[in-house]
Design an enzyme around this catalytic site. Sequence first.
Site, PDB file in Angstrom:
ATOM      1  N   ASP A  96       0.845  -1.192   0.000  1.00  7.92           N
ATOM      2  CA  ASP A  96       0.000   0.000   0.000  1.00  7.92           C
ATOM      3  C   ASP A  96       0.881   1.244   0.000  1.00  7.92           C
ATOM      4  O   ASP A  96       1.617   1.496   0.957  1.00  7.92           O
ATOM      5  CB  ASP A  96      -0.859  -0.055   1.287  1.00  7.92           C
ATOM      6  CG  ASP A  96      -2.175   0.663   1.149  1.00  7.92           C
ATOM      7  OD1 ASP A  96      -2.211   1.694   0.454  1.00  7.92           O
ATOM      8  OD2 ASP A  96      -3.157   0.194   1.763  1.00  7.92           O
ATOM      9  N   ASP A 197      -2.868   4.680  -2.590  1.00  2.49           N
ATOM     10  CA  ASP A 197      -3.867   5.305  -1.731  1.00  2.49           C
ATOM     11  C   ASP A 197      -4.319   6.659  -2.310  1.00  2.49           C
ATOM     12  O   ASP A 197      -3.475   7.453  -2.744  1.00  2.49           O
ATOM     13  CB  ASP A 197      -3.192   5.523  -0.364  1.00  2.49           C
ATOM     14  CG  ASP A 197      -4.157   5.934   0.722  1.00  2.49           C
ATOM     15  OD1 ASP A 197      -5.067   5.155   1.025  1.00  2.49           O
ATOM     16  OD2 ASP A 197      -3.994   7.040   1.281  1.00  2.49           O
ATOM     17  N   GLU A 248      -6.689   3.791  -5.660  1.00  5.21           N
ATOM     18  CA  GLU A 248      -7.900   4.135  -4.917  1.00  5.21           C
ATOM     19  C   GLU A 248      -8.337   5.525  -5.357  1.00  5.21           C
ATOM     20  O   GLU A 248      -7.601   6.490  -5.185  1.00  5.21           O
ATOM     21  CB  GLU A 248      -7.626   4.126  -3.413  1.00  5.21           C
ATOM     22  CG  GLU A 248      -8.910   4.332  -2.622  1.00  5.21           C
ATOM     23  CD  GLU A 248      -8.690   4.867  -1.218  1.00  5.21           C
ATOM     24  OE1 GLU A 248      -9.581   4.682  -0.377  1.00  5.21           O
ATOM     25  OE2 GLU A 248      -7.658   5.494  -0.952  1.00  5.21           O
ATOM     26  N   HIS A 322     -11.122  -1.794   4.633  1.00  5.05           N
ATOM     27  CA  HIS A 322     -10.924  -1.312   6.009  1.00  5.05           C
ATOM     28  C   HIS A 322     -11.582   0.045   6.257  1.00  5.05           C
ATOM     29  O   HIS A 322     -11.490   0.562   7.366  1.00  5.05           O
ATOM     30  CB  HIS A 322      -9.428  -1.235   6.297  1.00  5.05           C
ATOM     31  CG  HIS A 322      -8.738  -0.228   5.423  1.00  5.05           C
ATOM     32  ND1 HIS A 322      -8.614  -0.386   4.056  1.00  5.05           N
ATOM     33  CD2 HIS A 322      -8.204   0.968   5.703  1.00  5.05           C
ATOM     34  CE1 HIS A 322      -8.015   0.665   3.554  1.00  5.05           C
ATOM     35  NE2 HIS A 322      -7.750   1.499   4.519  1.00  5.05           N
ATOM     36  N   ASP A 323     -12.173   0.638   5.224  1.00  3.42           N
ATOM     37  CA  ASP A 323     -12.863   1.924   5.389  1.00  3.42           C
ATOM     38  C   ASP A 323     -14.378   1.775   5.306  1.00  3.42           C
ATOM     39  O   ASP A 323     -15.102   2.766   5.402  1.00  3.42           O
ATOM     40  CB  ASP A 323     -12.433   2.908   4.285  1.00  3.42           C
ATOM     41  CG  ASP A 323     -10.953   3.247   4.340  1.00  3.42           C
ATOM     42  OD1 ASP A 323     -10.396   3.278   5.453  1.00  3.42           O
ATOM     43  OD2 ASP A 323     -10.367   3.473   3.265  1.00  3.42           O
TER      44      ASP A 323
HETATM   45  C1  GLC Z   1      -7.494   5.943   2.091  1.00  2.00           C
HETATM   46  C2  GLC Z   1      -7.308   4.819   3.074  1.00  2.00           C
HETATM   47  C3  GLC Z   1      -7.804   5.285   4.406  1.00  2.00           C
HETATM   48  C4  GLC Z   1      -6.979   6.472   4.826  1.00  2.00           C
HETATM   49  C5  GLC Z   1      -6.978   7.571   3.767  1.00  2.00           C
HETATM   50  C6  GLC Z   1      -5.880   8.562   4.009  1.00  2.00           C
HETATM   51  O1  GLC Z   1      -8.825   6.261   1.884  1.00  2.00           O
HETATM   52  O2  GLC Z   1      -7.947   3.667   2.620  1.00  2.00           O
HETATM   53  O3  GLC Z   1      -7.788   4.276   5.370  1.00  2.00           O
HETATM   54  O4  GLC Z   1      -7.474   7.000   6.023  1.00  2.00           O
HETATM   55  O5  GLC Z   1      -6.760   7.057   2.477  1.00  2.00           O
HETATM   56  O6  GLC Z   1      -4.620   8.011   3.762  1.00  2.00           O
END
Ligand code: GLC
Length: 549
Positions: A96, A197, A248, A322-323
């Site tokens: 990640d 990310d 993402e 995880h979100d």
């Molecule tokens: C992404 C991650 C999340 C994190 C955010 C900031 O959305 O999945 O868990 O808090 O980025 O890095």
Amino acid sequence: MYDFHKSVVYQCYFKSFYDSNGDGVGDLRGVTAKLDYLQKLGVDYIWLNPFFPSPQRDNGYDVADYCAVDPRFGTMADFEELSREAEKRGIRLMLDMVFNHTSTEHEWFQKALAGDPDYEDYYIWREGGPDGTPPNNWESKFGGNAWQYVPEKGNWYLHLFDPTQADLNWENPRVRKELQNVIRFWMGKGVKGFRFDVVNLISKGSYESDDQGDGRRFYTDGPRVHEFLHELNEATFGTDAEIITVGEMSSTSMENCYKYAGADTGELSMVFSFHHLKVDFVGNEKWVLVPFDFQKLKNILFSWQTGMSDHNAWNAVFWCNHDQPRVVSRFGDEGEYWKPSAKMLGTVIHCLRGTPYVYQGEEIGMTNPGFTSLDQYRDVESINHFHILRDRGLHEDSAYDILRVHSRDNSRTPMQWDASEGGGFSEAEPWISMNPNHKTINAASQVDDPDSIFAHYRKLIALRKQYDVIANGDFAPLDMAHPSVLAYTRRTDREDLVVINNFYRKEADWTCPVDLDGFTCLLSNYADSRAETKLHLRPYESLVLYRAN
Ligand code: GLC
């Protein structure tokens, strides 16, 4: 070229996966210890959440050093062992990469603070208003204004997330070179996968105040984002056809995703988009309680299927990470129909066109934990928003109701390995409470049960490898207007697939618009489902029908 159309990725939020050293926190050796379980499930890749040194203000998404292992989670030798042991089982690792921002404890930020001009330009500084107001009205995704004032510098830095997560200045070529070096470092260790990310936020446009919203329209899918990704690809992972990448994409548009994840655009292999998971929001506001909008869910899911396909681009398909809260609690049934609903939801995702992602515990039907007090929560976003809701005058009980549904901690409770006191996760008090239902929902009771949710996911993963139509077939929606059935077809010249799902506990009559002559039932969540044109679908009933031509 690695065939990621046939692959399935398992997301390991290792902090809650398995604690190998009895400190209440999961670790890298804990992942190694459970590789046989993952091999049995049949996954190809493990996406590991960030394990780099970090103050853990945002559970590792605040990285203080990209090329090391946080001692809390193990050592570099542990990482190498995990990588070797995974490879022996035909599993690869996906790391990640949190490149939109660093922790303010990162050496670069510390040097910037100390006044080193080279490093000051690694971050985004702006002057505020004369009366002490921030440079603009952009809001942090975790609540509050997105700028932090530094008195010694008389200046503000941008943080789209927590104030300890300072946004990097990608306009600076030196920043981009540094980040390329990070990828090369991990490629040197044999890593064959990267998740990026919130990578569509890296190119900021103009720094205007937003009179229509929270500022996202100025930095989402920004002006140079495609150029930056293209450059990163060419300089690093693009040189190895075995590497797969996923970006993402926060609040993105489909048009941008055609480029991010196009087969020939030279950016990424695939994208996560989230529009289909905002169907229980009001607009972009998630801290509300509304039932999910089924029609909207279908429309979004299906338009991304056809849109990306028409533009030769590739989706990552998923319900959970995880979100996100647990999908059985969100769209399925935690009670009587827990098992069929969990299986149905798995089927919907795994038969789509795209690479499926399984989030740890999804394969055994884990549910939201139902926390009742603020001290059970660990997530900065949830805690901030609890206070924001209270400040807006919402009653405490209502604020808890909202957290119980939407908090990111819903998915972060420890993996439920068995029915023992600590759920088989740790001998110690876990860093976040275990869901008490681990007595009944756990891996030990499912791995060898042919009728379990685990067994169903295992079949789904195997079917994608066995049937080309699942990996590569064309997608078409069926009966879009039906109020409770989600159905679609997949098709190649040689094979046909029809996937039918009753999304509700209420029974539904459904007539299949496809001629089912010659079809057989490949998979279902009821023992006696049959390939028939006129169906009386039972609660959450789900069928995968197949014909070779
Ligand atoms: C992404 C991650 C999340 C994190 C955010 C900031 O959305 O999945 O868990 O808090 O980025 O890095």
